[in-house]
Design a protein around this motif. Sequence first.
Motif, PDB file in Angstrom:
ATOM      1  N   LEU A  44      -3.560  51.093  76.877  1.00 48.82           N
ATOM      2  CA  LEU A  44      -2.701  51.629  77.925  1.00 48.82           C
ATOM      3  C   LEU A  44      -2.578  53.144  77.829  1.00 48.82           C
ATOM      4  O   LEU A  44      -2.526  53.835  78.844  1.00 48.82           O
ATOM      5  N   PHE A  45      -2.563  53.691  76.596  1.00 53.60           N
ATOM      6  CA  PHE A  45      -2.445  55.148  76.474  1.00 53.60           C
ATOM      7  C   PHE A  45      -3.633  55.856  77.111  1.00 53.60           C
ATOM      8  O   PHE A  45      -3.497  56.950  77.659  1.00 53.60           O
ATOM      9  N   ALA A  46      -4.810  55.242  77.073  1.00 48.50           N
ATOM     10  CA  ALA A  46      -5.988  55.845  77.700  1.00 48.50           C
ATOM     11  C   ALA A  46      -5.832  55.844  79.227  1.00 48.50           C
ATOM     12  O   ALA A  46      -6.192  56.825  79.892  1.00 48.50           O
ATOM     13  N   VAL A  47      -5.282  54.773  79.760  1.00 47.35           N
ATOM     14  CA  VAL A  47      -5.053  54.696  81.208  1.00 47.35           C
ATOM     15  C   VAL A  47      -4.037  55.756  81.629  1.00 47.35           C
ATOM     16  O   VAL A  47      -4.234  56.459  82.624  1.00 47.35           O
ATOM     17  N   ILE A  48      -2.957  55.905  80.858  1.00 51.35           N
ATOM     18  CA  ILE A  48      -1.936  56.897  81.173  1.00 51.35           C
ATOM     19  C   ILE A  48      -2.532  58.307  81.102  1.00 51.35           C
ATOM     20  O   ILE A  48      -2.301  59.139  81.986  1.00 51.35           O
ATOM     21  N   MET A  49      -3.299  58.566  80.057  1.00 56.09           N
ATOM     22  CA  MET A  49      -3.887  59.899  79.880  1.00 56.09           C
ATOM     23  C   MET A  49      -4.882  60.215  80.996  1.00 56.09           C
ATOM     24  O   MET A  49      -4.881  61.325  81.544  1.00 56.09           O
ATOM     25  N   LEU A  50      -5.720  59.258  81.337  1.00 51.93           N
ATOM     26  CA  LEU A  50      -6.671  59.473  82.429  1.00 51.93           C
ATOM     27  C   LEU A  50      -5.946  59.717  83.749  1.00 51.93           C
ATOM     28  O   LEU A  50      -6.354  60.572  84.537  1.00 51.93           O
ATOM     29  N   SER A  51      -4.875  58.988  83.984  1.00 50.34           N
ATOM     30  CA  SER A  51      -4.088  59.186  85.206  1.00 50.34           C
ATOM     31  C   SER A  51      -3.456  60.573  85.228  1.00 50.34           C
ATOM     32  O   SER A  51      -3.442  61.244  86.267  1.00 50.34           O
ATOM     33  N   ALA A  52      -2.927  61.012  84.089  1.00 48.06           N
ATOM     34  CA  ALA A  52      -2.322  62.343  84.005  1.00 48.06           C
ATOM     35  C   ALA A  52      -3.370  63.429  84.241  1.00 48.06           C
ATOM     36  O   ALA A  52      -3.119  64.398  84.966  1.00 48.06           O
ATOM     37  N   LEU A  53      -4.540  63.273  83.652  1.00 44.74           N
ATOM     38  CA  LEU A  53      -5.613  64.255  83.847  1.00 44.74           C
ATOM     39  C   LEU A  53      -6.099  64.278  85.295  1.00 44.74           C
ATOM     40  O   LEU A  53      -6.368  65.340  85.861  1.00 44.74           O
ATOM     41  N   PHE A  54      -6.207  63.101  85.901  1.00 46.45           N
ATOM     42  CA  PHE A  54      -6.630  63.008  87.295  1.00 46.45           C
ATOM     43  C   PHE A  54      -5.600  63.693  88.197  1.00 46.45           C
ATOM     44  O   PHE A  54      -5.955  64.461  89.094  1.00 46.45           O
ATOM     45  N   GLY A  55      -4.318  63.447  87.936  1.00 42.77           N
ATOM     46  CA  GLY A  55      -3.260  64.091  88.711  1.00 42.77           C
ATOM     47  C   GLY A  55      -3.262  65.602  88.533  1.00 42.77           C
ATOM     48  O   GLY A  55      -3.072  66.359  89.489  1.00 42.77           O
ATOM     49  N   ALA A  56      -3.475  66.067  87.306  1.00 33.32           N
ATOM     50  CA  ALA A  56      -3.540  67.506  87.044  1.00 33.32           C
ATOM     51  C   ALA A  56      -4.739  68.122  87.764  1.00 33.32           C
ATOM     52  O   ALA A  56      -4.654  69.237  88.284  1.00 33.32           O
ATOM     53  N   GLY A  57      -5.845  67.395  87.797  1.00 32.53           N
ATOM     54  CA  GLY A  57      -7.027  67.893  88.508  1.00 32.53           C
ATOM     55  C   GLY A  57      -6.780  68.007  90.003  1.00 32.53           C
ATOM     56  O   GLY A  57      -7.188  68.990  90.636  1.00 32.53           O
ATOM     57  N   ILE A  58      -6.095  67.041  90.577  1.00 30.41           N
ATOM     58  CA  ILE A  58      -5.764  67.102  91.998  1.00 30.41           C
ATOM     59  C   ILE A  58      -4.834  68.283  92.272  1.00 30.41           C
ATOM     60  O   ILE A  58      -5.020  69.020  93.239  1.00 30.41           O
ATOM     61  N   LEU A  59      -3.834  68.473  91.408  1.00 31.41           N
ATOM     62  CA  LEU A  59      -2.915  69.602  91.566  1.00 31.41           C
ATOM     63  C   LEU A  59      -3.661  70.927  91.460  1.00 31.41           C
ATOM     64  O   LEU A  59      -3.452  71.830  92.275  1.00 31.41           O
ATOM     65  N   TRP A  60      -4.550  71.049  90.477  1.00 32.75           N
ATOM     66  CA  TRP A  60      -5.315  72.277  90.306  1.00 32.75           C
ATOM     67  C   TRP A  60      -6.170  72.548  91.542  1.00 32.75           C
ATOM     68  O   TRP A  60      -6.229  73.666  92.045  1.00 32.75           O
TER      69      TRP A  60
END
Length: 66
Positions: A44-60
């Motif tokens: 689950l931590f990998a899913v959370i981390m990937l989601s956070a990175l994906f969201g940060a990429g969209i924001l960037w």
Amino acid sequence: MKITKQNIRTALWVTLSVLLVTLLLQNSANVNLRFLHLRAQMPLFAVIMLSALFGAGILWFARRRR
């Protein structure tokens, strides 16, 4: 120490980073993922981390397009 906009941003990023790391460390159970016809099992931590990175990429990307 003078309170500036940069200091507030830094404090916010540090706080959010600590909360994210705490969340990641407490969620190590495996979960099953399904997306269209793809299936995967990962911690689950990998899913959370990937989601956070994906969201940060969209924001960037959104900020860069302005």
